[in-house]
Design a protein around this motif. Structure first.
Motif, PDB file in Angstrom:
ATOM      1  N   ALA A   1       0.733  -4.460   7.303  1.00 20.54           N
ATOM      2  CA  ALA A   1       1.576  -3.349   6.865  1.00 20.54           C
ATOM      3  C   ALA A   1       1.019  -2.681   5.606  1.00 20.54           C
ATOM      4  O   ALA A   1       1.665  -1.815   5.024  1.00 20.54           O
ATOM      5  N   GLY A   2      -0.163  -3.113   5.167  1.00 24.41           N
ATOM      6  CA  GLY A   2      -0.799  -2.429   4.045  1.00 24.41           C
ATOM      7  C   GLY A   2      -0.547  -3.051   2.686  1.00 24.41           C
ATOM      8  O   GLY A   2      -0.826  -2.443   1.652  1.00 24.41           O
ATOM      9  N   ILE A   3      -0.010  -4.261   2.671  1.00 22.94           N
ATOM     10  CA  ILE A   3       0.198  -4.939   1.384  1.00 22.94           C
ATOM     11  C   ILE A   3      -1.108  -5.646   1.003  1.00 22.94           C
ATOM     12  O   ILE A   3      -1.595  -6.482   1.760  1.00 22.94           O
TER      13      ILE A   3
ATOM     14  N   ALA B   1       8.686  -0.475  -0.612  1.00 24.48           N
ATOM     15  CA  ALA B   1       8.301  -0.345  -2.030  1.00 24.48           C
ATOM     16  C   ALA B   1       6.902   0.257  -2.152  1.00 24.48           C
ATOM     17  O   ALA B   1       6.663   1.157  -2.967  1.00 24.48           O
ATOM     18  N   GLN B   2       5.983  -0.224  -1.280  1.00 21.01           N
ATOM     19  CA  GLN B   2       4.612   0.288  -1.356  1.00 21.01           C
ATOM     20  C   GLN B   2       4.563   1.791  -1.030  1.00 21.01           C
ATOM     21  O   GLN B   2       3.759   2.522  -1.592  1.00 21.01           O
ATOM     22  N   SER B   3       5.471   2.223  -0.163  1.00 23.99           N
ATOM     23  CA  SER B   3       5.469   3.639   0.222  1.00 23.99           C
ATOM     24  C   SER B   3       5.927   4.544  -0.927  1.00 23.99           C
ATOM     25  O   SER B   3       5.780   5.753  -0.868  1.00 23.99           O
ATOM     26  N   ARG B   4       6.507   3.965  -1.961  1.00 25.41           N
ATOM     27  CA  ARG B   4       7.044   4.761  -3.058  1.00 25.41           C
ATOM     28  C   ARG B   4       6.097   4.915  -4.234  1.00 25.41           C
ATOM     29  O   ARG B   4       6.464   5.481  -5.258  1.00 25.41           O
ATOM     30  N   THR B   5       4.896   4.354  -4.129  1.00 24.82           N
ATOM     31  CA  THR B   5       4.004   4.394  -5.299  1.00 24.82           C
ATOM     32  C   THR B   5       2.539   4.341  -4.875  1.00 24.82           C
ATOM     33  O   THR B   5       2.217   3.866  -3.797  1.00 24.82           O
ATOM     34  N   ASN B   6       1.683   4.835  -5.787  1.00 22.90           N
ATOM     35  CA  ASN B   6       0.250   4.694  -5.535  1.00 22.90           C
ATOM     36  C   ASN B   6      -0.330   3.417  -6.128  1.00 22.90           C
ATOM     37  O   ASN B   6      -1.471   3.084  -5.893  1.00 22.90           O
ATOM     38  N   HIS B   7       0.488   2.746  -6.953  1.00 23.52           N
ATOM     39  CA  HIS B   7       0.033   1.453  -7.486  1.00 23.52           C
ATOM     40  C   HIS B   7       0.064   0.405  -6.372  1.00 23.52           C
ATOM     41  O   HIS B   7       0.727   0.585  -5.365  1.00 23.52           O
ATOM     42  N   VAL B   8      -0.635  -0.716  -6.613  1.00 20.67           N
ATOM     43  CA  VAL B   8      -0.541  -1.811  -5.652  1.00 20.67           C
ATOM     44  C   VAL B   8       0.814  -2.484  -5.832  1.00 20.67           C
ATOM     45  O   VAL B   8       1.206  -2.801  -6.956  1.00 20.67           O
ATOM     46  N   VAL B   9       1.507  -2.725  -4.725  1.00 16.10           N
ATOM     47  CA  VAL B   9       2.745  -3.514  -4.768  1.00 16.10           C
ATOM     48  C   VAL B   9       2.440  -4.893  -4.191  1.00 16.10           C
ATOM     49  O   VAL B   9       1.866  -5.022  -3.114  1.00 16.10           O
TER      50      VAL B   9
ATOM     51  N   LEU C   1       2.932  -0.868 -15.970  1.00 13.53           N
ATOM     52  CA  LEU C   1       2.457  -2.120 -15.366  1.00 13.53           C
ATOM     53  C   LEU C   1       1.386  -1.797 -14.325  1.00 13.53           C
ATOM     54  O   LEU C   1       1.423  -0.744 -13.696  1.00 13.53           O
ATOM     55  N   ASP C   2       0.456  -2.720 -14.124  1.00 20.46           N
ATOM     56  CA  ASP C   2      -0.634  -2.452 -13.180  1.00 20.46           C
ATOM     57  C   ASP C   2      -0.279  -2.830 -11.747  1.00 20.46           C
ATOM     58  O   ASP C   2      -0.500  -2.048 -10.831  1.00 20.46           O
ATOM     59  N   VAL C   3       0.214  -4.049 -11.558  1.00 19.04           N
ATOM     60  CA  VAL C   3       0.579  -4.479 -10.206  1.00 19.04           C
ATOM     61  C   VAL C   3       2.107  -4.571 -10.149  1.00 19.04           C
ATOM     62  O   VAL C   3       2.715  -5.297 -10.922  1.00 19.04           O
ATOM     63  N   LEU C   4       2.696  -3.816  -9.232  1.00 17.40           N
ATOM     64  CA  LEU C   4       4.156  -3.710  -9.201  1.00 17.40           C
ATOM     65  C   LEU C   4       4.760  -4.682  -8.179  1.00 17.40           C
ATOM     66  O   LEU C   4       4.062  -5.226  -7.325  1.00 17.40           O
ATOM     67  N   VAL C   5       6.058  -4.865  -8.275  1.00 18.02           N
ATOM     68  CA  VAL C   5       6.795  -5.686  -7.311  1.00 18.02           C
ATOM     69  C   VAL C   5       8.029  -4.907  -6.851  1.00 18.02           C
ATOM     70  O   VAL C   5       8.404  -3.926  -7.488  1.00 18.02           O
ATOM     71  N   HIS C   6       8.660  -5.382  -5.779  1.00 21.76           N
ATOM     72  CA  HIS C   6       9.829  -4.635  -5.298  1.00 21.76           C
ATOM     73  C   HIS C   6      11.125  -5.149  -5.914  1.00 21.76           C
ATOM     74  O   HIS C   6      12.169  -4.533  -5.775  1.00 21.76           O
TER      75      HIS C   6
END
Ligand code: GLN
Ligand code: ZN
Length: 769
Positions: free
Chosen positions: A605-607, A554-562, A491-496
Motif C-alpha cells: 500500500a506504499g508504506i 495518513a500517508q495520502s495526506r502528506t509528502n513526508h514518510v508515514v 518532524l521527519d518521519v510521521l505517524v498516524h
C-alpha cells in the motif's frame, strides 16, 4: 480422607474491581478514607468466605493490599525513606505517596520505582534501603488482618514476603544493587522472628513466607545469606508460649539448586511450584527426599494461566510425590493474584462449549477441592469420580481442530523465511538513498494523546450512539490534525497517531482468527491498574487487514514518510492468555505469519517504513540465565525475523522496546535484524550505549531523548545535552531522535511543546556535525 488444601494468595481487586473504584474515588476526592477501608474490609470478608465455602483448609490473610504487597512489607519493616515520613501524612496516604508520588500542601515527592514481579505483568514497588535505614517491625497489618479473619470464624494462614526475597529486591536510593551490611541482615532476621513470636501469641498454626527469589540462579553468598536470615527465624517458631509452623513457599520456577539446603534447615512446610518448576523440583525431591517433619505443599493448580487443570496430569504428579513422602498438601502453584476472578459471568463465552475449559480464581478453588478428594482415592474411587470424568472430557482432543491453512503454512516454512536479504549494511545504504532523510532523523514512537475526546467517541460507538461511519470520520479528522501538526513542527518521519486503537494487543487480537475476548477478566498490573488480556483459543491467522486503511490514509495526506505501526508476535503472545495444548513457540510463529501478512500489505500500500513493536519481549525472559536461549530467545528472535523477512530492501523496518535493560541480550536484539530500534533511555543511565558500542551493534538506534512518563516539558538545551551524550558513544550516521515511548497517556498540552523542543534540539546538533 481428603488431602489438606492451601491457597497461596487470592485476587484482592474484587469481582467488579471494587477496590480500584474505591481507591481511585478517594484519590479524586469523591470518597473518604472510611469508605475505602470499608470496601477493603468487605472484600477481605467476602474472599475469605468464598474460600471457606470452597473447602480450602489454609486460607491466606495479609495477601490483601491497597497497592502492592512488597510495598506493604517495606512499611511493615519500617523501610520508609525519610522523604515520605517527612510529609507527615496518615498511614494510607503515606502508602499512596510511596506508590504513586505526592504533590500537595505537605510536599512534593516522586513515587518509588516500580518493577515487574518476576515473569508476570504485575509490578511491585522497589524497597529503598539507604545508610540510615533501620529495619524494625513497625506495622501491624498482618496481625490485624489475622484477627479480623478469626473474628469471622476463619482460621487463616498469614502470608508475608520472606526476608530473602525482600532483601534481594531492595535497592539503594539511586536504584543501585545493595551490599547489605551484617547488622542490617540481623535486624531483618530479628524483625521476622518478632513477627513469628507475635503470631505464636495469636495462636496461628501456619505462617507462609514467600521466597520466589529462590527460583533464580544463586550468586556468591546467596545461600549463606539465606541461612543467616533463617536460622534465627526458625528458632523463633517455638517458645514457651507455643509453636507456629513455617511454610517456606517458592514459585515461578524450581529450587533444584538449593532444595537440599531448604530440606536440611527443617522447615515445617516447603511450597514447590509443580507447574513452572515441575521437572527439576520433582527430581530434587526424589534425590534428596523429604525430612520427616516437613510437609510438601504441592503447587499443582496454575496461578498463571486460566485454563482448566488437567486432573490426570496433576494426579500423576501427586502419585509421584507420594512415592517420596506422605506429607502432602494440595496447593496453588503461586498466588491467584495473577488470574481474573471468575469465568461464571463471562456470558460472551459459550456456557457449554467454551467456559468449561477455563478456570479463573474461583474455579481454581474448586479444582483444589477436587484434587484433594482424588489425591488419596483408590483406583476404583477415581474410576467412578464424576469430577474426574468431566475433567477428562475437556482434554480428549476435540476442543479445537487445527486450522489446515495455518498448519500448511507452518509446515512449509524454510530456513530462508527467517532471513532477510540483502544483509543489513547493504540495506542501510539502499534505504538512506531511498528515504533521503537528514542526519539524526526525528520521529515519535507511534501513539499521540488518547484524550478524553477520543475515548468518549469510542465509547459512543460501542453503545451504538454513533454509527461506524461517524466514528471513522472522527478518526480521519484526528489523523488529518495530527499529520498537519507533525508537519508544522518539522518532524521527519510521521505517524498516524493510533487513535483507532484501544490497546496495542486487543486491537490486533480483534482482527485475528483464533482469539477470544472477555468482558470482565481483569488482572492487576500495578497499583489499582488492571489489564484484560485476550485469550488464544485456536490456531491464529489474520481475519482481515488490520492497519492498512488508516496507515495509507495518513500517508495520502502528506509528502513526508508515514511510518506504519504494528505490534510484534512475541509481545502479542506475552500480553495474551496463551494456549496450553501447543507451546509458545508454535503460537508465536502463527502470530508471526499473521503479522507478516500485514507487513506485506502495508508495503504494497506504499508504506515505506514499518515499525513492529516488541514492548514486552524482555518480560518473559526466563528467570534462570541458562534457560534464556534454549527456552526463549532461540525461537522468539526468529519469530520476529519471520515477520519482516519478506519486505523489499528499500522498506525500512523499525522496532521499539519500552526499556533499556538489554545490555545482556544486546546481540539477540541485534539479531532481530531490524533496521532501526527505538527504546527507553531517558530515565536510566546510559550504560546501554556502552553496550551498543561494544557489541558493534548494527541496528540504527533511537535512545529516547526525553521521558514521556512525566508531564514535564523538557527544554531544548537539555535535549541537546542528551543528544551530545548519545553522540559521544554512537555514530551520528546511525542515531535517531525520538521520545522514549508512545504519547498516548500524555496530554496535548505537554506533548507538542516537548516535541518542538526535540526537533529544535535535533536541528541544532545537526548544524554542528
Ligand atoms: N507504538 C506504541 C505507542 O506508541 C508503542 C507502545 C509501547 O511501547 N508500549 O503507543
Ligand atoms: Zn514503549
Amino acid at each position: 480422607m481428603a488431602a489438606i488444601t492451601s491457597v497461596s494468595g487470592f485476587p484482592r481487586i474484587g469481582a467488579h474491581r471494587e477496590l480500584k473504584r474505591a481507591i481511585e474515588g478517594y484519590w479524586k476526592g469523591e470518597r473518604n478514607l472510611d469508605e475505602v477501608r470499608r470496601t477493603a474490609a468487605d472484600l477481605r470478608a467476602r474472599h475469605w468466605q468464598l474460600q471457606q465455602e470452597a473447602g480450602v483448609d489454609l486460607i491466606p490473610v495479609n495477601d490483601f493490599s491497597y497497592y502492592d504487597q512488597v510495598l506493604d512489607t517495606s512499611i511493615l519493616l519500617g523501610v520508609v525513606p525519610e522523604r515520605y515520613r517527612k510529609l507527615g501524612l496518615g498511614p494510607e496516604d503515606t502508602l499512596f505517596a510511596m506508590g504513586r508520588g505526592y504533590q500537595g500542601e505537605q510536599g512534593d515527592v516522586t513515587a518509588l520505582p516500580m518493577k515487574k514481579w518476576f515473569t508476570t505483568n504485575y509490578h511491585y514497588l522497589v524497597p529503598e534501603i539507604d545508610q540510615d535505614t533501620k529495619i524494625v517491625l513497625e506495622g501491624d497489618k498482618p496481625f490485624k488482618e489475622f484477627q479480623e479473619a478469626r473474628e469471622q470464624g476463619v482460621a487463616a494462614k498469614p502470608v508475608l514476603i520472606g526476608p530473602y526475597t525482600f532483601l534481594k529486591l531492595a535497592r539503594g536510593p539511586q536504584g543501585e544493587l545493595l551490599d547489605p551490611d551484617p547488622a542490617l541482615v540481623q535486624d531483618l532476621a530479628k524483625a521476622y522472628a518478632t513477627i513469628l513470636e507475635r503470631f505464636i501469641g495469636l495462636d496461628a498454626d501456619w505462617v507462609q513466607l514467600d521466597e520466589p527469589y529462590l527460583v533464580l540462579d544463586k550468586e556468591r553468598g546467596d545461600q549463606d545469606l539465606f541461612e543467616t536470615l533463617y536460622q534465627p527465624i526458625l528458632k523463633a517458631r517455638e517458645s514457651d508460649k507455643g509453636k507456629v509452623r513455617i511454610l517456606l513457599n517458592t514459585y515461578f520456577g524450581h529450587v533444584g539448586d538449593c532444595y537440599d539446603q531448604l530440606a536440611d534447615l527443617g522447615f515445617d512446610g516447603i511450597g514447590l511450584d509443580l507447574v513452572e518448576g515441575r521437572d527439576e523440583n520433582l527430581a530434587a525431591l526424589k534425590e534428596h527426599g523429604v525430612p520427616d517433619g516437613t510437609t510438601i505443599f504441592a503447587g499443582l493448580v496454575n496461578g498463571r494461566n486460566i485454563w482448566r487443570n488437567d486432573y490426570a496430569v496433576s494426579l500423576g504428579l501427586l502419585d509421584a510425590l507420594h512415592q517420596v513422602t506422605s506429607n502432602v498438601v494440595v496447593s496453588t502453584a503461586c498466588s491467584l493474584l495473577h488470574v481474573p476472578y471468575t469465568v461464571a459471568d463471562e456470558d460472551g463465552l459459550d456456557a457449554d462449549t467454551v467456559r468449561p475449559h477455563f478456570a479463573f480464581a474461583l474455579e481454581k478453588l474448586g479444582e483444589l477441592h477436587d484434587l484433594a478428594q482424588l489425591a488419596d482415592a483408590d483406583e476404583d474411587q477415581r474410576r467412578s469420580s464424576k469430577a474426574l470424568a468431566d475433567n477428562q472430557r475437556l482434554f480428549d482432543g476435540s476442543r479445537v481442530q487445527p486450522d489446515p491453512q495455518v498448519q500448511q503454512r507452518l509446515a512449509g516454512l524454510k530456513d530462508e523465511d527467517f532471513v532477510r536479504t540483502p544483509a543489513r549494511p547493504e540495506r542501510q545504504r539502499i534505504q538512506a538513498q531511498e528515504l533521503g532523510l537528514p542526519l539524526l532523523p526525528t520521529t515519535t514512537i507511534g501513539s499521540f494523546p488518547q484524550t478524553a475526546e477520543v475515548r468518549a467517541e469510542r465509547a459512543r460507538l460501542r453503545k451504538k450512539e454513533i454509527s461506524q461511519e461517524d466514528y471513522d470520520s472522527f478518526i480521519a479528522r484526528k489523523i488529518d490534525q495530527v499529520i498537519d501538526h507533525q508537519e508544522q513542527i518539522g518532524l521527519d518521519v510521521l505517524v498516524h497517531g493510533e487513535f483507532e486503537r484501544n490497546d496495542m494487543v486487543e486491537y490486533f487480537g480483534q482482527n485475528l482468527k483464533g482469539y477470544l475476548f472477555t468482558r470482565n477478566a481483569w488482572v492487576q498490573s500495578y497499583g489499582t491498574r488492571c489489564v484484560k488480556p485476550p485469550i488464544v483459543w485456536g490456531d491464529i491467522s489474520r481475519a482481515r487487514p488490520i492497519t492498512v486503511r488508516w496507515s495509507s490514509y495518513a500517508q495520502s495526506r502528506t509528502n513526508h514518510v508515514v511510518k506504519g505501526m504494528l505490534t510484534g508476535p512475541v509481545t502479542i503472545l506475552n500480553w495474551s492468555w496463551p494456549r496450553e495444548d501447543i507451546n509458545h513457540k508454535q503460537q508465536t510463529r502463527q502470530l508471526a505469519l499473521a503479522i507478516r501478512d500485514e507487513v506485506l500489505d502495508l508495503e504494497a500500500a506504499g508504506i515505506r517504513i514499518i515499525q513492529i513493536d516488541e514492548a514486552a519481549l524482555r518480560e518473559k525472559l526466563p528467570l534462570r540465565r541458562s534457560d534464556w536461549h534454549s527456552r526463549y530467545l532461540d525461537w522468539a528472535i526468529p519469530a520476529f525475523r519471520l515477520v519482516h523477512s519478506g519486505v523489499k530492501p528499500t522498506t525500512q523496518i523499525h522496532t521499539h522496546m519500552c526499556y533499556s535493560e538489554f545490555n545482556d541480550i544486546i546481540k539477540d536484539i541485534d539479531a532481530m535484524d531490524a533496521d532501526v530500534i527505538s527504546f527507553e533511555a531517558s530515565r536510566s543511565d546510559l550504560t546501554v550505549l556502552d553496550a551498543i558500542q561494544e557489541a558493534k551493534f548494527e541496528t540504527e538506534a533511537g535512545p529516547g531523548v526525553y521521558d514521556i512518563h512525566s508531564p514535564r516539558i523538557p527544554s531544548t538545551e537539555e535535549i541537546v545535552d542528551r543528544i551530545h551524550a548519545i553522540l559521544k558513544k554512537l555514530d551520528a550516521a546511525k542515531v535517531w531522535i525520538n521520545p522514549d515511548c508512545g504519547l498516548k497517556t500524555r496530554g496535548d498540552k505537554e506533548t507538542w511543546p516537548s516535541l518542538e523542543h526535540m526537533v529544535a534540539a535535533a536541528h541544532q546538533v545537526r548544524a554542528e556535525l
